[in-house]
Design an enzyme around this catalytic site. Sequence first.
Site, mmCIF file in Angstrom:
data_model
loop_
_atom_site.group_PDB
_atom_site.id
_atom_site.type_symbol
_atom_site.label_atom_id
_atom_site.label_comp_id
_atom_site.label_asym_id
_atom_site.label_seq_id
_atom_site.Cartn_x
_atom_site.Cartn_y
_atom_site.Cartn_z
ATOM 1 N N LYS A 140 -1.799 -1.732 10.254
ATOM 2 C CA LYS A 140 -1.161 -2.599 9.259
ATOM 3 C C LYS A 140 0.068 -3.306 9.834
ATOM 4 C CE LYS A 140 -2.314 -3.389 6.070
ATOM 5 N NZ LYS A 140 -3.112 -4.659 5.944
ATOM 6 N N ASP A 188 -6.748 0.852 12.429
ATOM 7 C CA ASP A 188 -8.014 0.211 12.062
ATOM 8 C C ASP A 188 -8.936 0.065 13.256
ATOM 9 O OD1 ASP A 188 -6.298 -0.408 9.709
ATOM 10 O OD2 ASP A 188 -8.192 -1.333 9.095
ATOM 11 N N GLN A 194 0.823 -1.210 0.000
ATOM 12 C CA GLN A 194 0.000 0.000 0.000
ATOM 13 C C GLN A 194 0.857 1.260 0.000
ATOM 14 O OE1 GLN A 194 -0.506 -2.667 1.941
ATOM 15 N NE2 GLN A 194 -2.648 -2.977 2.463
HETATM 16 O O1 MRU Z 1 -5.375 -3.634 4.785
HETATM 17 P P1 MRU Z 1 -5.641 -2.185 4.576
HETATM 18 O O2 MRU Z 1 -4.941 -1.607 3.390
HETATM 19 O O3 MRU Z 1 -7.123 -1.870 4.593
HETATM 20 O O4 MRU Z 1 -5.008 -1.512 5.876
HETATM 21 C C1 MRU Z 1 -5.122 -0.143 6.050
HETATM 22 C C2 MRU Z 1 -4.363 0.351 7.204
HETATM 23 O O5 MRU Z 1 -3.768 -0.395 7.944
HETATM 24 C C3 MRU Z 1 -4.423 1.799 7.470
HETATM 25 O O6 MRU Z 1 -3.262 2.212 8.115
HETATM 26 C C4 MRU Z 1 -5.618 2.087 8.381
HETATM 27 O O7 MRU Z 1 -6.809 1.597 7.826
HETATM 28 C C5 MRU Z 1 -5.769 3.522 8.640
HETATM 29 S S1 MRU Z 1 -6.302 4.343 7.177
HETATM 30 C C6 MRU Z 1 -6.810 5.850 7.445
#
Ligand code: MRU
Length: 359
Positions: A250, A239, A198
């Site tokens: 993440k 999250d 990402q």
């Molecule tokens: O697996 P993902 O790409 O959905 O994980 C996203 C993250 O870990 C972000 O850091 C988290 O959602 C915060 S986004 C504002």
Amino acid sequence: MVNRSVWWEQGQVRMIDQRQLPLHYEIANFDSIEGVVRSISDMYVRGAPAIGATAAYGMALAARLSLAAQPKAMVADLKQAKQRLDAARPTAVNLAWASARLLALATELAEQQVTTDEIRAEMLAEAERLAEQDIEINQSIGRYGAAIVPQGAHILHHCNTGSLATVDYGTALGVVRAAHAAGKGIHVWVDETRPRLQGARLTAWELMREDIPMHLIADNAAGLLMRTGKVNVVLFGADRVAANGDVANKIGTYNLAVLAQENGIPCYAAVPTPTIDLDLPDGDQIPIEERRWDEVATVFGKQIAPDNVPVYNPAFDITPHRYLTGIITDEGICYPPFTESLRRAKLSAETRLWEEHQH
Ligand code: MRU
């Protein structure tokens, strides 16, 4: 090019297909609950707030598709849709928070003897409100967060927390954006963020489009950079945040927070108040999503490990609150003891929402 990661158009949930970026910019359309669930689980859309907004639009879509003639029967259909949406990804609490908010509205309306068409209209209006509020929340996080970014700071950032991870603007990347706009002369170290990249695919794309100075780094470079004085602040999103301030984010976030503390570098999570889950006392209660083997054993469809290699692929980790300098929210910056400061922030945000609902 559109400005939002996800939106409603002509009876469909539309979104940027984030799986294709940065090589292809494509829009995906979903007109069934099954499709919206797949858009979340297959990560067309990802990032906790963006998933929340998608779930809200999914609930509006469920109301639109419901064949129920009576409001109570429609609420039963919506409960089913919520269950399906919530199961799409378990860690980001924004998903269940958003679907619960839409379901609560439908339940309230059904008790007032309104028609099913009125419920449909109100559900869509509420989903739009939620999406709009997400942008306002992020801008507020940006305003508060910019204050902790020193002039000329080198910021280490993990995953993608920008416009793509939210409806627009971003959480931790919103702070980066606000600091850049305030003329702080910042530079960002962008963690590539294995296994789904990402950082390399999405954060680099967003920052380069805005001419914010950056370098992409391999995740493993963070320790060297911190030990040699090349990082002034570590910033990431979340999250889910438990009541005591433990943060699910993440995979790889925990490593960064420990390294930051070891090297005396301030470390902040930037978090919208809907991501704070006061029902869970600490991070050990947060469900950690495990994803498929091929995210680790292949890169863009090309196998990089032996046939049948056993893979363990947790998508998130927990950073214990003691590693955090602060948690930047839309209600201000929360400092330890987080149990108190997070509760105050959440209460203040909910009061604001309730007052808006009354008018
Ligand atoms: O697996 P993902 O790409 O959905 O994980 C996203 C993250 O870990 C972000 O850091 C988290 O959602 C915060 S986004 C504002």
